[in-house]
Design an enzyme around this catalytic site. Sequence first.
Site, PDB file in Angstrom:
ATOM      1  N   LYS A  44       0.840  -1.210   0.000  1.00 10.68           N
ATOM      2  CA  LYS A  44       0.000   0.000   0.000  1.00 10.68           C
ATOM      3  C   LYS A  44       0.871   1.255   0.000  1.00 10.68           C
ATOM      4  CE  LYS A  44      -0.311  -0.178   5.047  1.00 10.68           C
ATOM      5  NZ  LYS A  44      -1.160  -0.597   6.195  1.00 10.68           N
ATOM      6  N   TYR A 277      15.297  29.803   7.677  1.00 10.47           N
ATOM      7  CA  TYR A 277      14.179  30.593   8.200  1.00 10.47           C
ATOM      8  C   TYR A 277      14.159  30.646   9.723  1.00 10.47           C
ATOM      9  CZ  TYR A 277      12.158  30.247   3.494  1.00 10.47           C
ATOM     10  OH  TYR A 277      11.926  30.321   2.150  1.00 10.47           O
ATOM     11  N   MET A 325      10.943  24.172   2.431  1.00  9.81           N
ATOM     12  CA  MET A 325      10.132  23.338   1.539  1.00  9.81           C
ATOM     13  C   MET A 325      10.992  22.461   0.630  1.00  9.81           C
ATOM     14  SD  MET A 325       7.134  24.393  -1.155  1.00  9.81           S
ATOM     15  CE  MET A 325       6.161  25.249   0.064  1.00  9.81           C
TER      16      MET A 325
HETATM   17  C1  PLP Z   1      -0.448  -1.684   6.828  1.00  6.16           C
HETATM   18  C2  PLP Z   1      -1.101  -2.950   7.195  1.00  6.16           C
HETATM   19  C3  PLP Z   1      -0.349  -4.127   7.408  1.00  6.16           C
HETATM   20  C4  PLP Z   1       1.150  -4.144   7.423  1.00  6.16           C
HETATM   21  O1  PLP Z   1       1.598  -3.624   8.654  1.00  6.16           O
HETATM   22  P1  PLP Z   1       3.157  -3.624   9.005  1.00  6.16           P
HETATM   23  O2  PLP Z   1       3.234  -3.269  10.440  1.00  6.16           O
HETATM   24  O3  PLP Z   1       3.769  -2.596   8.118  1.00  6.16           O
HETATM   25  O4  PLP Z   1       3.643  -4.981   8.691  1.00  6.16           O
HETATM   26  C5  PLP Z   1      -1.028  -5.299   7.632  1.00  6.16           C
HETATM   27  N1  PLP Z   1      -2.382  -5.326   7.674  1.00  6.16           N
HETATM   28  C6  PLP Z   1      -3.121  -4.220   7.505  1.00  6.16           C
HETATM   29  C7  PLP Z   1      -4.588  -4.308   7.593  1.00  6.16           C
HETATM   30  C8  PLP Z   1      -2.522  -2.999   7.274  1.00  6.16           C
HETATM   31  O5  PLP Z   1      -3.264  -1.907   7.108  1.00  6.16           O
END
Ligand code: PLP
Length: 389
Positions: A44, A277, A325
């Site tokens: 993801k 800054y 930035m």
């Molecule tokens: C992000 C996620 C994972 C992976 O988690 P990690 O701690 O990065 O291994 C597994 N299951 C779900 C539902 C997630 O959202």
Amino acid sequence: MSERTAPRTAPLRARAEIDLAALRANVRALRAHAPGAALMAVVKSEAYGHGAVPCARAAVAAGADWLGTATPEEALALRAAGLPGRIMCWLWTPGGPWREAIEADVDVSVSGMWALREVTAAARRADRPARVQLKADTGLGRGGCQPGEDWAELVREALRAEADGLLRVTGLWSHFACADEPGHPSIAAQLGSFREMVAYAEEQGVRPEVRHIANSPATLTLPESHFDLVRTGIATYGISPSPELGTPADFGLRPVMTLSASLALVKHVPGGHGVSYGHRYVTPGETTLGLVPLGYADGIPRHASSAGPVLVEGKWRTIAGRVAMDQFVVDLGGDEPPPGAEAVLFGPGDRGEPTAEDWAQAAGTIAYEIVTRIGTRVPRVYVNDEEDG
Ligand SMILES: *Cc1c(COP(=O)(O)O)cnc(C)c1O
């Protein structure tokens, strides 16, 4: 996300080098940590900033059985890129692209009745059954169906839809709240609740292919949580889920991303010179300053102002003053590296460079956030893309 295939010395402003051999080795190491379970590589959010498609391909090449994403759009993008096998996504909102997911053979998570209604309606339109995984909230208090009457209703209606040929319940699953804190009482409580909710669904007639609850920390430290499948995200990218659990090396993992930049300027300044800054840094004496062309728009946390570490010519330097930035400054203490010299923000650590975990400490966050936020303006440079690497 911009992709480059280029030698590591390519004169880019900045680059996030992605070592696909390290990623493949991590997948193999994780499979060895959970030998009785299948492995889902969670890709993801652009594979936690590493680039979803190249990382998904490498994970599959190294033996990942499943790919996992949060949103359906992420899952569909993997299919569109030609990734085979099982893909699951879990973060749905009403109206979500159910039919597209069904037609792309994506396993979809259902946490409640609204989603079950939408997916069965889409299956009717698509004229083929959906692959549905029922998600139980065993205590995280986030997504998932509550135990008790809610779960009973979801299971009953899913079985009815299965009998009608509208779906197949392929999985029963849940997610931990505190798996990165071994011994936390919620872990045993969630495992107990998961076993009960799975047992209830199976008594009612659900025949899931996979039951799963383990994320990276549970995969690494809690064998009794492995069930049929483990879902590893951060560990796939070679980062420990928590420094308290151990270092990546303790688990046989190696960080995959190295973030570096070419110094845009090196110059002499007198003592008492304000830097960046707000002048939060003032040179303590005559010195040299190096300009690093990365800023918070690239994902460098502004919270790492006056704290983030950078390796320049073998020495650790610290951000001088505020992260802007697009750029920040380091005090080079009189050293005069040439413009274009490499500044390494983080990497595996074995060249003496800081790690993403060091940046997490400097910014008061977790290493997950450090790598995931590296922006699209930073090209990902893939190395060791060959199968035999
Ligand atoms: C992000 C996620 C994972 C992976 O988690 P990690 O701690 O990065 O291994 C597994 N299951 C779900 C539902 C997630 O959202």
